[in-house]
Design a protein around this motif. Structure first.
Motif, PDB file in Angstrom:
ATOM      1  N   ASN A  90      -6.655   9.704   0.768  1.00 34.99           N
ATOM      2  CA  ASN A  90      -6.243  10.226   2.079  1.00 34.99           C
ATOM      3  C   ASN A  90      -4.898  10.933   1.990  1.00 34.99           C
ATOM      4  O   ASN A  90      -4.719  12.025   2.537  1.00 34.99           O
ATOM      5  CB  ASN A  90      -6.146   9.081   3.092  1.00 34.99           C
ATOM      6  CG  ASN A  90      -7.425   8.857   3.865  1.00 34.99           C
ATOM      7  OD1 ASN A  90      -7.637   9.450   4.903  1.00 34.99           O
ATOM      8  ND2 ASN A  90      -8.280   7.995   3.343  1.00 34.99           N
TER       9      ASN A  90
ATOM     10  N   ILE B 191      -3.022   1.611   9.863  1.00 36.93           N
ATOM     11  CA  ILE B 191      -3.039   1.418   8.411  1.00 36.93           C
ATOM     12  C   ILE B 191      -2.461   0.056   8.061  1.00 36.93           C
ATOM     13  O   ILE B 191      -2.986  -0.660   7.206  1.00 36.93           O
ATOM     14  CB  ILE B 191      -2.252   2.542   7.702  1.00 36.93           C
ATOM     15  CG1 ILE B 191      -2.952   3.883   7.897  1.00 36.93           C
ATOM     16  CG2 ILE B 191      -2.113   2.244   6.205  1.00 36.93           C
ATOM     17  CD1 ILE B 191      -2.178   5.066   7.354  1.00 36.93           C
TER      18      ILE B 191
ATOM     19  N   VAL C 207       0.839  -1.200   0.000  1.00 39.22           N
ATOM     20  CA  VAL C 207       0.000   0.000   0.000  1.00 39.22           C
ATOM     21  C   VAL C 207       0.872   1.247   0.000  1.00 39.22           C
ATOM     22  O   VAL C 207       0.775   2.105  -0.893  1.00 39.22           O
ATOM     23  CB  VAL C 207      -0.949   0.021   1.218  1.00 39.22           C
ATOM     24  CG1 VAL C 207      -1.646   1.381   1.337  1.00 39.22           C
ATOM     25  CG2 VAL C 207      -1.985  -1.078   1.112  1.00 39.22           C
TER      26      VAL C 207
ATOM     27  N   ILE D 164      -6.688   4.995   0.527  1.00 41.92           N
ATOM     28  CA  ILE D 164      -5.499   5.552   1.166  1.00 41.92           C
ATOM     29  C   ILE D 164      -4.829   6.584   0.258  1.00 41.92           C
ATOM     30  O   ILE D 164      -4.281   7.588   0.730  1.00 41.92           O
ATOM     31  CB  ILE D 164      -4.499   4.432   1.532  1.00 41.92           C
ATOM     32  CG1 ILE D 164      -5.126   3.482   2.565  1.00 41.92           C
ATOM     33  CG2 ILE D 164      -3.207   5.010   2.096  1.00 41.92           C
ATOM     34  CD1 ILE D 164      -5.488   4.140   3.881  1.00 41.92           C
ATOM     35  N   SER D 165      -4.880   6.367  -1.054  1.00 43.43           N
ATOM     36  CA  SER D 165      -4.308   7.331  -1.996  1.00 43.43           C
ATOM     37  C   SER D 165      -5.033   8.676  -1.891  1.00 43.43           C
ATOM     38  O   SER D 165      -4.402   9.740  -1.898  1.00 43.43           O
ATOM     39  CB  SER D 165      -4.391   6.791  -3.426  1.00 43.43           C
ATOM     40  OG  SER D 165      -3.649   7.602  -4.314  1.00 43.43           O
TER      41      SER D 165
ATOM     42  N   SER E 172      -4.425  -2.833   6.253  1.00 45.70           N
ATOM     43  CA  SER E 172      -3.869  -3.355   4.999  1.00 45.70           C
ATOM     44  C   SER E 172      -3.889  -4.876   4.999  1.00 45.70           C
ATOM     45  O   SER E 172      -4.297  -5.513   4.017  1.00 45.70           O
ATOM     46  CB  SER E 172      -2.432  -2.856   4.803  1.00 45.70           C
ATOM     47  OG  SER E 172      -2.370  -1.458   4.752  1.00 45.70           O
TER      48      SER E 172
END
Length: 377
Positions: free
Chosen positions: A305, A280, A17, A302-303, A284
């Motif tokens: 974020n 995270i 990630v 997450i991108s 993940s």
């Protein structure tokens, strides 16, 4: 019985990630800087000591560092934290100085900085476009085909056939909009605007609360209205429609993030819900163990974020640099070096304090402090 993805899968998933997202973020800075003729001295994934690296023909050192919690691109001329001209910079030969970051006009510097968060949004946009094309879009109407007896909706006066138009002034186009909005507001008062038999009225409803435990043992308090539409509508999405669907989903996710921050600031949600790298990593591993589609969706989340957080006007973040460039554009001259230095020092301290706080929260959620207190006691 709760499932555990295991430490090896958790670590691997976390790296899968964070690594690519940091890489594409820094790649945004890198490509736009090169486009404007800035020399790049180093491109690093991770901080600290170099594990492995090589130098390309342009003189850029590409490296992997031991702490994989971020990365950076170092431009020629970055001789101080605020990228201000210094005596060393002025001493450079004119041709070399022209290829430094500081030598570029403010609009080019702003675009170079903005490119990092922008490419994170673009990365998520492409993933969400793919999901829209593959799985279609939910377009179930926000109509209560059934109102659960004793639910928040029933207590608030909703009946079968009511169509939700808006909640707290926010338009509700599909049923998922209603569910997503209410889910974030357990036990909160809401002004629910409905259409009934052609007439529009507003109901004051207090959202219900349900506690949900996932397969990994994580317990969440969620808001609940208590209406059901048992005829879900999933429509295919064409290639022409997909960009609009992806943009709409990004907007919804950003709205949810802003709502969450607002609820924490106003005390409606606990600061204990703030998570850091450890949470995270845990998430993940959990998403990876569910399946590839869920994991890829999580990467997109997450991108978004990462892009959003980096645009916050906090010194040391991209948004902090952009704020100073905006001031420079208005004043026609940079903010003073001393003021910038103090701002960036303060920003660094604030980020370190936040990192310590969320790490404390993470460890607390894992029961570390409770276990330590039992050992000490």
């Amino acid at each position: 019985m709760t499932e555990n993805p295991g430490i090896p899968l958790t670590i691997l998933a976390f790296l899968l990630v964070i690594g690519p997202l940091v890489f594409v973020h820094e790649l945004g800075h890198y490509f736009v800087a090169r486009w404007f003729g800035v020399k790049i001295e180093a491109f690093s994934i991770g901080f600290g000591r170099e594990i492995k690296g090589w130098t390309d023909k342009r003189g850029t050192r590409w490296k992997l560092a031991w702490l994989p919690l971020g990365g950076y691109v170092r431009f020629a001329g970055d001789m101080n934290a605020v990228s201000q001209p210094s005596p060393d910079w002025l001493a450079l030969p004119p041709q070399e100085r022209a290829r430094t970051f500081q030598a570029k006009p403010v609009w080019q510097r702003a675009l170079i900085v903005f490119a990092g968060p922008a490419i994170n949004f673009l990365f998520a946009f492409l993933i969400l476009m793919g999901f829209a094309l593959a799985y279609g879009e939910s377009r179930t109407l926000p109509v209560a085909e059934q109102v659960v007896a004793g639910s928040a909706a029933a207590k608030g006066g909703m009946i079968t056939g009511d169509r939700v138009i808006a909640i707290d002034g926010r338009s509700m186009a599909v049923f998922d909009d209603v569910a997503g909005y209410v889910r974030m507001r357990p036990n909160e008062h809401m002004a629910v605007r409905i259409e009934r038999d052609g007439a529009v009225r507003t109901l004051d409803i207090v959202a219900g609360v349900r506690f949900e435990e996932d397969r990994f043992g994580n317990r969440h308090a969620l808001g609940q209205l208590g209406i059901i539409n048992a005829r879900p509508v999933i429509e295919p999405v064409s290639l022409i429609e997909a960009p609009g669907v992806a943009a709409s989903r990004i907007k919804s996710i950003l709205t949810m993030m802003v709502d969450g921050i607002g609820q924490i600031i106003t005390g409606r949600r606990s600061v204990k819900e703030l998570g850091g790298p450890l949470k995270i990593a845990q998430a993940s591993g959990e998403m990876a163990s569910i399946g590839p589609e869920t994991f890829i969706w999580f990467v997109a989340l997450i991108s978004i974020n990462l892009g959003f957080i980096n645009l916050l006007p906090v010194p040391m973040l991209d948004g902090g640099h952009l704020l100073f460039y905006a001031i420079e554009a208005v004043r026609r001259k940079p903010v003073g070096a001393v003021a910038q230095e103090w701002a960036f020092r303060s920003g660094m301290l604030a980020l370190l304090a936040l990192m310590m706080f969320v790490t404390f929260n993470d460890l607390s959620s894992f029961g570390v402090w409770e276990s330590l207190s039992r050992l000490i006691g």
